[in-house]
Design a protein around this motif. Sequence first.
Motif, mmCIF file in Angstrom:
data_model
loop_
_atom_site.group_PDB
_atom_site.id
_atom_site.type_symbol
_atom_site.label_atom_id
_atom_site.label_comp_id
_atom_site.label_asym_id
_atom_site.label_seq_id
_atom_site.Cartn_x
_atom_site.Cartn_y
_atom_site.Cartn_z
ATOM 1 N N PHE A 173 -1.265 4.609 6.015
ATOM 2 C CA PHE A 173 -1.301 5.496 4.848
ATOM 3 C C PHE A 173 -2.569 5.234 4.017
ATOM 4 C CE2 PHE A 173 -0.656 6.144 0.313
ATOM 5 C CZ PHE A 173 -0.253 7.470 0.271
ATOM 6 N N ALA A 174 -2.876 3.938 3.792
ATOM 7 C CA ALA A 174 -4.045 3.585 2.980
ATOM 8 C C ALA A 174 -5.321 4.095 3.630
ATOM 9 C CB ALA A 174 -4.113 2.075 2.789
ATOM 10 N N GLU A 175 -5.356 4.025 4.963
ATOM 11 C CA GLU A 175 -6.533 4.520 5.689
ATOM 12 C C GLU A 175 -6.679 6.039 5.506
ATOM 13 O OE1 GLU A 175 -7.505 4.545 10.317
ATOM 14 O OE2 GLU A 175 -6.815 2.588 9.601
ATOM 15 N N ALA A 176 -5.560 6.751 5.673
ATOM 16 C CA ALA A 176 -5.578 8.213 5.507
ATOM 17 C C ALA A 176 -5.896 8.590 4.057
ATOM 18 C CB ALA A 176 -4.219 8.790 5.914
ATOM 19 N N TYR A 177 -5.422 7.764 3.122
ATOM 20 C CA TYR A 177 -5.682 8.015 1.699
ATOM 21 C C TYR A 177 -7.187 7.949 1.415
ATOM 22 C CZ TYR A 177 -5.319 7.434 -3.403
ATOM 23 O OH TYR A 177 -5.447 7.589 -4.764
ATOM 24 N N SER A 178 -7.864 6.974 2.037
ATOM 25 C CA SER A 178 -9.320 6.865 1.856
ATOM 26 C C SER A 178 -10.016 8.123 2.360
ATOM 27 C CB SER A 178 -9.869 5.646 2.611
ATOM 28 O OG SER A 178 -9.336 4.472 2.072
ATOM 29 N N GLN A 179 -9.550 8.621 3.500
ATOM 30 C CA GLN A 179 -10.153 9.855 4.039
ATOM 31 C C GLN A 179 -9.874 11.045 3.125
ATOM 32 O OE1 GLN A 179 -8.494 10.043 7.965
ATOM 33 N NE2 GLN A 179 -9.759 8.354 8.735
ATOM 34 N N PHE A 180 -8.678 11.060 2.547
ATOM 35 C CA PHE A 180 -8.315 12.123 1.597
ATOM 36 C C PHE A 180 -9.259 12.089 0.383
ATOM 37 C CE2 PHE A 180 -5.727 13.007 -2.290
ATOM 38 C CZ PHE A 180 -5.620 14.388 -2.150
ATOM 39 N N LEU A 181 -9.537 10.870 -0.115
ATOM 40 C CA LEU A 181 -10.438 10.741 -1.274
ATOM 41 C C LEU A 181 -11.821 11.285 -0.950
ATOM 42 C CD1 LEU A 181 -9.726 7.255 -2.913
ATOM 43 C CD2 LEU A 181 -8.581 9.432 -3.221
ATOM 44 N N VAL A 182 -12.292 10.948 0.250
ATOM 45 C CA VAL A 182 -13.619 11.435 0.651
ATOM 46 C C VAL A 182 -13.626 12.968 0.662
ATOM 47 C CG1 VAL A 182 -15.261 11.551 2.569
ATOM 48 C CG2 VAL A 182 -14.204 9.366 1.939
ATOM 49 N N LYS A 183 -12.529 13.528 1.139
ATOM 50 C CA LYS A 183 -12.454 14.990 1.265
ATOM 51 C C LYS A 183 -12.444 15.697 -0.098
ATOM 52 C CE LYS A 183 -10.090 18.542 3.861
ATOM 53 N NZ LYS A 183 -9.083 18.862 4.856
ATOM 54 N N VAL A 184 -11.728 15.138 -1.074
ATOM 55 C CA VAL A 184 -11.541 15.868 -2.339
ATOM 56 C C VAL A 184 -12.475 15.387 -3.459
ATOM 57 C CG1 VAL A 184 -9.124 16.380 -1.834
ATOM 58 C CG2 VAL A 184 -9.685 14.355 -3.212
ATOM 59 N N GLN A 185 -13.244 14.334 -3.208
ATOM 60 C CA GLN A 185 -13.986 13.725 -4.320
ATOM 61 C C GLN A 185 -14.947 14.703 -5.006
ATOM 62 O OE1 GLN A 185 -16.287 10.403 -2.940
ATOM 63 N NE2 GLN A 185 -17.192 11.533 -1.243
ATOM 64 N N GLY A 186 -15.467 15.643 -4.235
ATOM 65 C CA GLY A 186 -16.398 16.608 -4.838
ATOM 66 C C GLY A 186 -15.720 17.704 -5.629
ATOM 67 N N SER B 162 -6.256 12.134 -11.982
ATOM 68 C CA SER B 162 -5.677 11.053 -12.783
ATOM 69 C C SER B 162 -4.975 10.025 -11.895
ATOM 70 C CB SER B 162 -4.672 11.616 -13.793
ATOM 71 O OG SER B 162 -5.315 12.476 -14.679
ATOM 72 N N PHE B 163 -4.270 10.522 -10.857
ATOM 73 C CA PHE B 163 -3.570 9.603 -9.946
ATOM 74 C C PHE B 163 -4.571 8.664 -9.264
ATOM 75 C CE2 PHE B 163 -2.177 8.378 -5.716
ATOM 76 C CZ PHE B 163 -0.952 7.812 -5.984
ATOM 77 N N ILE B 164 -5.657 9.234 -8.783
ATOM 78 C CA ILE B 164 -6.662 8.422 -8.085
ATOM 79 C C ILE B 164 -7.231 7.364 -9.037
ATOM 80 C CG2 ILE B 164 -8.965 8.497 -7.038
ATOM 81 C CD1 ILE B 164 -8.170 11.308 -5.943
ATOM 82 N N GLU B 165 -7.522 7.804 -10.240
ATOM 83 C CA GLU B 165 -8.102 6.886 -11.234
ATOM 84 C C GLU B 165 -7.131 5.738 -11.560
ATOM 85 O OE1 GLU B 165 -9.216 8.921 -14.771
ATOM 86 O OE2 GLU B 165 -9.909 7.116 -15.767
ATOM 87 N N GLY B 169 -7.407 0.255 -6.163
ATOM 88 C CA GLY B 169 -7.269 -1.158 -5.816
ATOM 89 C C GLY B 169 -5.853 -1.622 -5.550
ATOM 90 N N LYS B 170 -4.897 -0.727 -5.532
ATOM 91 C CA LYS B 170 -3.511 -1.154 -5.277
ATOM 92 C C LYS B 170 -3.307 -1.461 -3.791
ATOM 93 C CE LYS B 170 -0.839 0.764 -9.046
ATOM 94 N NZ LYS B 170 0.098 1.787 -9.492
ATOM 95 N N PRO B 171 -2.433 -2.449 -3.481
ATOM 96 C CA PRO B 171 -2.128 -2.713 -2.071
ATOM 97 C C PRO B 171 -1.457 -1.491 -1.438
ATOM 98 C CG PRO B 171 -0.978 -4.252 -3.545
ATOM 99 C CD PRO B 171 -1.735 -3.325 -4.412
ATOM 100 N N PRO B 172 -1.586 -1.345 -0.102
ATOM 101 C CA PRO B 172 -1.090 -0.135 0.574
ATOM 102 C C PRO B 172 0.363 0.211 0.275
ATOM 103 C CG PRO B 172 -2.446 -1.397 2.082
ATOM 104 C CD PRO B 172 -2.335 -2.221 0.823
ATOM 105 N N ASP B 173 1.262 -0.784 0.262
ATOM 106 C CA ASP B 173 2.678 -0.434 0.064
ATOM 107 C C ASP B 173 2.921 0.114 -1.348
ATOM 108 O OD1 ASP B 173 2.019 -2.933 -0.908
ATOM 109 O OD2 ASP B 173 4.043 -3.750 -0.648
ATOM 110 N N GLN B 174 2.257 -0.488 -2.348
ATOM 111 C CA GLN B 174 2.413 0.006 -3.732
ATOM 112 C C GLN B 174 1.764 1.388 -3.896
ATOM 113 O OE1 GLN B 174 1.235 -2.740 -6.838
ATOM 114 N NE2 GLN B 174 2.095 -4.476 -5.715
ATOM 115 N N LEU B 175 0.618 1.556 -3.243
ATOM 116 C CA LEU B 175 -0.083 2.849 -3.311
ATOM 117 C C LEU B 175 0.791 3.957 -2.732
ATOM 118 C CD1 LEU B 175 -2.761 4.411 -3.866
ATOM 119 C CD2 LEU B 175 -3.420 3.854 -1.518
#
Lengths: 198, 207
Positions: A173-186, B162-165, B169-175
């Motif tokens: 999930f964290a990996e996919a979340y990083s990709q999501f951020l890259v996609k929407v950051q602009g 706002s969610f992203i902000e 830095g949160k660990p994956p399970d908390q995120l």
Amino acid sequence: MSNIHGKAYAMNTVSPMKPWKTYILRLGFFVWRHYKPIGNGLVQLSFIHFARWVVVPRYAFPRLSEQQPKDDLQYDYLFFFSNFNGTWNQYIDAFSAVLFSGLNLIWRWSEKFPGSVPVTPFKNFIVRGQVETDYYYTAYPHATTNDIKAAHRVEAALDNFARQTEGMPPAKFAEAYSQFLVKVQGDLGETGEAPVGT
Amino acid sequence: MSNQSGNIYGLTILSPIKDDPHGEISHSLAIRMYLQTLPVDGKGPFGKVSSTHMARLVVLDDVVYFGMPSCEEHLKSKYLIFESNFDGELEPYLKQLAAEAGDEVHNIWQHCIGYPGVQNVDAFVAYMKRCQVETTFYFADVNDKTVQQTLKALQTQSAVASFIENNQGKPPDQLQAAFVEFLRRLSIAPRPKPGSTKGKELADELL
């Protein structure tokens, strides 16, 4: 000022045209609509929510009763209504710089049109024909056209991300979340009050 | 049809304004004075008709003379211009305008020739159609989204930022847990009302 509401400006202009010339203009609009959309240029500008040109023939101003005096006009009239973001000067400058050929084809049939380039006589022409707005409403006063397009992209990306990551292990999930951020950051610019312009 | 672009309808109406030389003030001035008192947010007439993206009212005193060698000429009536950009079809929109914003519509259009009132909705719709002029060329930058869809998207955009902000830095399970909760809150959040400037505040309240 009623021309402005939030980030949107309501412009109205009116200009006279000799009746025989309106047939050419109508033909031009027909061609643009079906073969070469002038809308492409307006989309490129990307700060116009809605715009329209309306030709009112000299005999077509609504007359609703016998008591209403009958207009006796020699000219047809071209009305232009626009809802755009930014200041009046930015708008006319951009119009003149990007859409000059299209604008010339639209307004050259109006009396005393000086051409859209150079911009100073063009601005004088617009000022002369501009009519002030008395009441202006927008459903999203703090959003520009770019904000709206970006918001729809973010929403689509979020829906997609939520679907794809449902039940996913946290590390993935964290990996996919990083990709999501890259996609929407602009597309995460903040909406809000417009800066003060001229 | 040139009045429409995608799902958006571009309505242009020219309503001739009454001329009464014996009145204390002119009908055109009365319209302008009333319009100055109307709220421009969701409490105004077009905020009540939730399919309206943007709308304006303009009193046209006369046509414009650009100088020689063109001929100078004048209108014999003043006109109230009503320009609106809305979702859907014309008749339902006009009916909703009469139903939801009847008082404001009456206070504005009572100064116009031939206005039948809003009590008889069919007569009102017929009157507005008589005043309609065909749009020659119409452009809508986003023509496939309703007002509600756009307001929801703007709220989502603000909430995601706002969610992203707030979850850097949160660990994956908390995120992941925070994201699931975020989606739940977003799905039940009150939607911003048309004309409101509180989209961001509503999004911030989710977090």
